[in-house]
Motif scaffolding. Structure first.
Motif, PDB file in Angstrom:
ATOM      1  N   PRO A  61       0.790  -1.240   0.000  1.00  0.00           N
ATOM      2  CA  PRO A  61       0.000   0.000   0.000  1.00  0.00           C
ATOM      3  C   PRO A  61       0.817   1.283   0.000  1.00  0.00           C
ATOM      4  O   PRO A  61       0.248   2.361  -0.156  1.00  0.00           O
ATOM      5  CB  PRO A  61      -0.794  -0.121   1.311  1.00  0.00           C
ATOM      6  CG  PRO A  61       0.121  -0.886   2.213  1.00  0.00           C
ATOM      7  CD  PRO A  61       0.833  -1.877   1.323  1.00  0.00           C
ATOM      8  N   HIS A  62       2.129   1.198   0.216  1.00  0.00           N
ATOM      9  CA  HIS A  62       2.936   2.426   0.260  1.00  0.00           C
ATOM     10  C   HIS A  62       3.527   2.675  -1.115  1.00  0.00           C
ATOM     11  O   HIS A  62       4.451   1.998  -1.547  1.00  0.00           O
ATOM     12  CB  HIS A  62       4.047   2.305   1.297  1.00  0.00           C
ATOM     13  CG  HIS A  62       4.591   3.637   1.729  1.00  0.00           C
ATOM     14  ND1 HIS A  62       5.178   4.519   0.849  1.00  0.00           N
ATOM     15  CD2 HIS A  62       4.611   4.254   2.950  1.00  0.00           C
ATOM     16  CE1 HIS A  62       5.549   5.610   1.494  1.00  0.00           C
ATOM     17  NE2 HIS A  62       5.221   5.476   2.771  1.00  0.00           N
ATOM     18  N   LEU A  63       2.980   3.694  -1.790  1.00  0.00           N
ATOM     19  CA  LEU A  63       3.399   3.998  -3.158  1.00  0.00           C
ATOM     20  C   LEU A  63       4.215   5.281  -3.244  1.00  0.00           C
ATOM     21  O   LEU A  63       4.412   5.824  -4.332  1.00  0.00           O
ATOM     22  CB  LEU A  63       2.168   4.080  -4.067  1.00  0.00           C
ATOM     23  CG  LEU A  63       1.266   2.838  -4.041  1.00  0.00           C
ATOM     24  CD1 LEU A  63       0.043   3.042  -4.927  1.00  0.00           C
ATOM     25  CD2 LEU A  63       2.036   1.587  -4.458  1.00  0.00           C
ATOM     26  N   THR A 127      11.577  -3.615   1.258  1.00  0.00           N
ATOM     27  CA  THR A 127      10.903  -2.345   0.985  1.00  0.00           C
ATOM     28  C   THR A 127      11.947  -1.382   0.455  1.00  0.00           C
ATOM     29  O   THR A 127      12.808  -0.904   1.206  1.00  0.00           O
ATOM     30  CB  THR A 127      10.256  -1.773   2.255  1.00  0.00           C
ATOM     31  OG1 THR A 127       9.311  -2.720   2.775  1.00  0.00           O
ATOM     32  CG2 THR A 127       9.534  -0.472   1.952  1.00  0.00           C
ATOM     33  N   ARG A 128      11.936  -1.184  -0.864  1.00  0.00           N
ATOM     34  CA  ARG A 128      12.896  -0.299  -1.528  1.00  0.00           C
ATOM     35  C   ARG A 128      14.331  -0.670  -1.182  1.00  0.00           C
ATOM     36  O   ARG A 128      15.184   0.185  -0.921  1.00  0.00           O
ATOM     37  CB  ARG A 128      12.600   1.158  -1.183  1.00  0.00           C
ATOM     38  CG  ARG A 128      11.210   1.583  -1.633  1.00  0.00           C
ATOM     39  CD  ARG A 128      10.803   2.928  -1.122  1.00  0.00           C
ATOM     40  NE  ARG A 128       9.365   3.101  -1.282  1.00  0.00           N
ATOM     41  CZ  ARG A 128       8.639   4.056  -0.695  1.00  0.00           C
ATOM     42  NH1 ARG A 128       9.237   4.934   0.083  1.00  0.00           N
ATOM     43  NH2 ARG A 128       7.348   4.137  -0.897  1.00  0.00           N
ATOM     44  N   GLY A 129      14.588  -1.969  -1.158  1.00  0.00           N
ATOM     45  CA  GLY A 129      15.932  -2.463  -0.940  1.00  0.00           C
ATOM     46  C   GLY A 129      16.301  -2.715   0.501  1.00  0.00           C
ATOM     47  O   GLY A 129      17.381  -3.252   0.778  1.00  0.00           O
ATOM     48  N   THR A 130      15.444  -2.340   1.441  1.00  0.00           N
ATOM     49  CA  THR A 130      15.691  -2.622   2.854  1.00  0.00           C
ATOM     50  C   THR A 130      14.946  -3.891   3.236  1.00  0.00           C
ATOM     51  O   THR A 130      13.714  -3.953   3.105  1.00  0.00           O
ATOM     52  CB  THR A 130      15.229  -1.453   3.742  1.00  0.00           C
ATOM     53  OG1 THR A 130      15.939  -0.276   3.372  1.00  0.00           O
ATOM     54  CG2 THR A 130      15.488  -1.759   5.217  1.00  0.00           C
ATOM     55  N   PRO A 155       7.268 -11.833  -1.488  1.00  0.00           N
ATOM     56  CA  PRO A 155       8.362 -11.171  -2.215  1.00  0.00           C
ATOM     57  C   PRO A 155       7.908  -9.876  -2.866  1.00  0.00           C
ATOM     58  O   PRO A 155       6.740  -9.675  -3.169  1.00  0.00           O
ATOM     59  CB  PRO A 155       8.767 -12.205  -3.267  1.00  0.00           C
ATOM     60  CG  PRO A 155       7.541 -13.048  -3.465  1.00  0.00           C
ATOM     61  CD  PRO A 155       6.891 -13.107  -2.114  1.00  0.00           C
ATOM     62  N   ALA A 156       8.880  -9.014  -3.069  1.00  0.00           N
ATOM     63  CA  ALA A 156       8.684  -7.762  -3.794  1.00  0.00           C
ATOM     64  C   ALA A 156       9.697  -7.726  -4.935  1.00  0.00           C
ATOM     65  O   ALA A 156      10.514  -8.633  -5.094  1.00  0.00           O
ATOM     66  CB  ALA A 156       8.877  -6.572  -2.860  1.00  0.00           C
ATOM     67  N   HIS A 157       9.641  -6.673  -5.723  1.00  0.00           N
ATOM     68  CA  HIS A 157      10.614  -6.539  -6.803  1.00  0.00           C
ATOM     69  C   HIS A 157      11.990  -6.230  -6.230  1.00  0.00           C
ATOM     70  O   HIS A 157      12.122  -5.458  -5.281  1.00  0.00           O
ATOM     71  CB  HIS A 157      10.184  -5.430  -7.771  1.00  0.00           C
ATOM     72  CG  HIS A 157       9.074  -5.849  -8.679  1.00  0.00           C
ATOM     73  ND1 HIS A 157       9.173  -5.790 -10.045  1.00  0.00           N
ATOM     74  CD2 HIS A 157       7.853  -6.361  -8.428  1.00  0.00           C
ATOM     75  CE1 HIS A 157       8.055  -6.239 -10.600  1.00  0.00           C
ATOM     76  NE2 HIS A 157       7.240  -6.582  -9.631  1.00  0.00           N
ATOM     77  N   LEU A 158      13.006  -6.833  -6.802  1.00  0.00           N
ATOM     78  CA  LEU A 158      14.374  -6.563  -6.389  1.00  0.00           C
ATOM     79  C   LEU A 158      14.793  -5.177  -6.849  1.00  0.00           C
ATOM     80  O   LEU A 158      14.383  -4.701  -7.911  1.00  0.00           O
ATOM     81  CB  LEU A 158      15.328  -7.603  -6.989  1.00  0.00           C
ATOM     82  CG  LEU A 158      15.147  -9.061  -6.570  1.00  0.00           C
ATOM     83  CD1 LEU A 158      16.141  -9.931  -7.334  1.00  0.00           C
ATOM     84  CD2 LEU A 158      15.330  -9.235  -5.080  1.00  0.00           C
ATOM     85  N   GLU A 159      15.628  -4.534  -6.030  1.00  0.00           N
ATOM     86  CA  GLU A 159      16.223  -3.277  -6.457  1.00  0.00           C
ATOM     87  C   GLU A 159      17.217  -3.559  -7.587  1.00  0.00           C
ATOM     88  O   GLU A 159      17.861  -4.615  -7.637  1.00  0.00           O
ATOM     89  CB  GLU A 159      16.948  -2.612  -5.284  1.00  0.00           C
ATOM     90  CG  GLU A 159      16.016  -2.065  -4.218  1.00  0.00           C
ATOM     91  CD  GLU A 159      15.302  -0.813  -4.672  1.00  0.00           C
ATOM     92  OE1 GLU A 159      15.950   0.230  -4.840  1.00  0.00           O
ATOM     93  OE2 GLU A 159      14.065  -0.886  -4.864  1.00  0.00           O
TER      94      GLU A 159
END
Length: 321
Positions: A61-63, A127-130, A155-159
């Protein structure tokens, strides 16, 4: 499996407020599938799923804006809670939190547990690489530990720049989950907060297959890391079978994870009915599992984690007898 017996711990929703927010941020491609409550129930009926625990998938939800993320988080969590309230037999809830906003995340956790009676929380692996395990997220982990939370790690997208022609779902997502699990262990989170039950998506990425390599080389890199203790900590995670009911993944799971730590997952609607059918049929036909083990993965293990679902099943059975 024809009867409604499974508990699906890896099922997503794509609510309209999320789709609208993605569109405003030029990210419509992150939610390419149609979703509805009726469609979710139809899918569940097709695959013998009694209850689906719903969660928001990546990018979460954090865009970009904290205030927007807090409002979007609340709206989505309230939507899921309403579905659970209407159909507690069919739906469960993993509440979202607006990381990297720590204060907003603590508020979302409190609201989800105290007002919405959530079943657990979903966190992105990075989250943004963290990554989870980073000291920045320690207040959130402490609160989840205080609440003995069940946490689904997605999982999220990799930085970094993607590989042309290689969709993130093919390999990046698996690496992302694996990185997160390793970092949680190396940073001592699993030891500091043993009350948190972490569920790793997609059979833990590469973790079961590579766990001994990971623990052995971690000791080589840092002799202070105890290989045996690290293996013990890595095996303490729970693992869902989303996109992982295969003749190669299942033996690795069985050889590595603790008894009772494998849970059924579908990954709907990001996985199509055809894809869910492929992995579910492989799971059902896997000869390495006896009837008791199949029952444990499909339902019994999840009922231990989520006692209200076991209670609800007993209530339904009593009303039908």
């Amino acid at each position: 499996m024809n009867d409604l017996a499974r508990i699906d711990v890896h099922q997503h929703l794509i609510p309209p407020e999320f789709r609208e927010a993605l569109g405003r941020h030029g990210m419509a491609g992150w939610a390419p599938f149609e979703w509805s409550e009726a469609g979710a129930l139809a899918m569940m009926d097709d695959f013998g799923i009694a209850t689906g625990l719903l969660s928001l998938s990546t990018p979460g939800p954090h865009l970009g804006d904290d205030l927007e993320a807090r409002e979007l988080t609340r709206r989505i969590n309230e939507r899921i809670a309403g579905m659970v309230q209407r159909r507690p037999d069919r739906f469960g809830m993993f509440a979202s939190v607006p990381l990297p906003d720590i204060e907003g995340s603590l508020e979302a956790i409190a609201y989800a547990y105290d007002q919405l009676s959530t079943d657990g929380v979903v966190l992105l692996a990075n989250t943004r690489g963290t990554y989870l395990g980073d000291p920045k997220f320690e207040p959130v982990m402490a609160e989840l530990g205080r609440r003995s939370a069940i946490v689904s790690i997605h999982p999220a997208h990799l930085e970094g720049r993607p590989v042309p022609g290689l969709h993130p779902s093919l390999a990046d997502f698996l690496l992302d989950t694996t990185r997160s699990a390793i970092n949680l262990v190396l940073q001592g989170v699993t030891r500091r907060y043993p009350n948190i039950r972490f569920i790793l998506s997609h059979a833990g990425g590469f973790l079961p297959y590579a766990a001994h390599r990971i623990a052995t080389l971690a000791n080589v890199v840092d002799p202070a890391v105890d290989r045996v203790a690290m293996l013990e900590d890595l095996s303490s995670f729970y693992f869902d079978t989303a996109l992982s009911g295969s003749p190669t993944a299942l033996p690795s799971l069985g050889a590595f994870v603790r008894p009772g730590h494998v849970l059924f997952g579908s990954d709907s609607p990001y996985a199509s009915g055809k894809t869910i059918g492929y992995f579910t049929n492989n799971l059902d036909r896997f000869a390495g599992l006896d009837e008791a083990a199949h029952t444990a993965i499909n339902r019994a293990n999840a009922e231990i984690l989520f006692p209200r679902l076991a209670l609800r099943r007993h209530e339904i059975e009593r009303s039908q007898s």
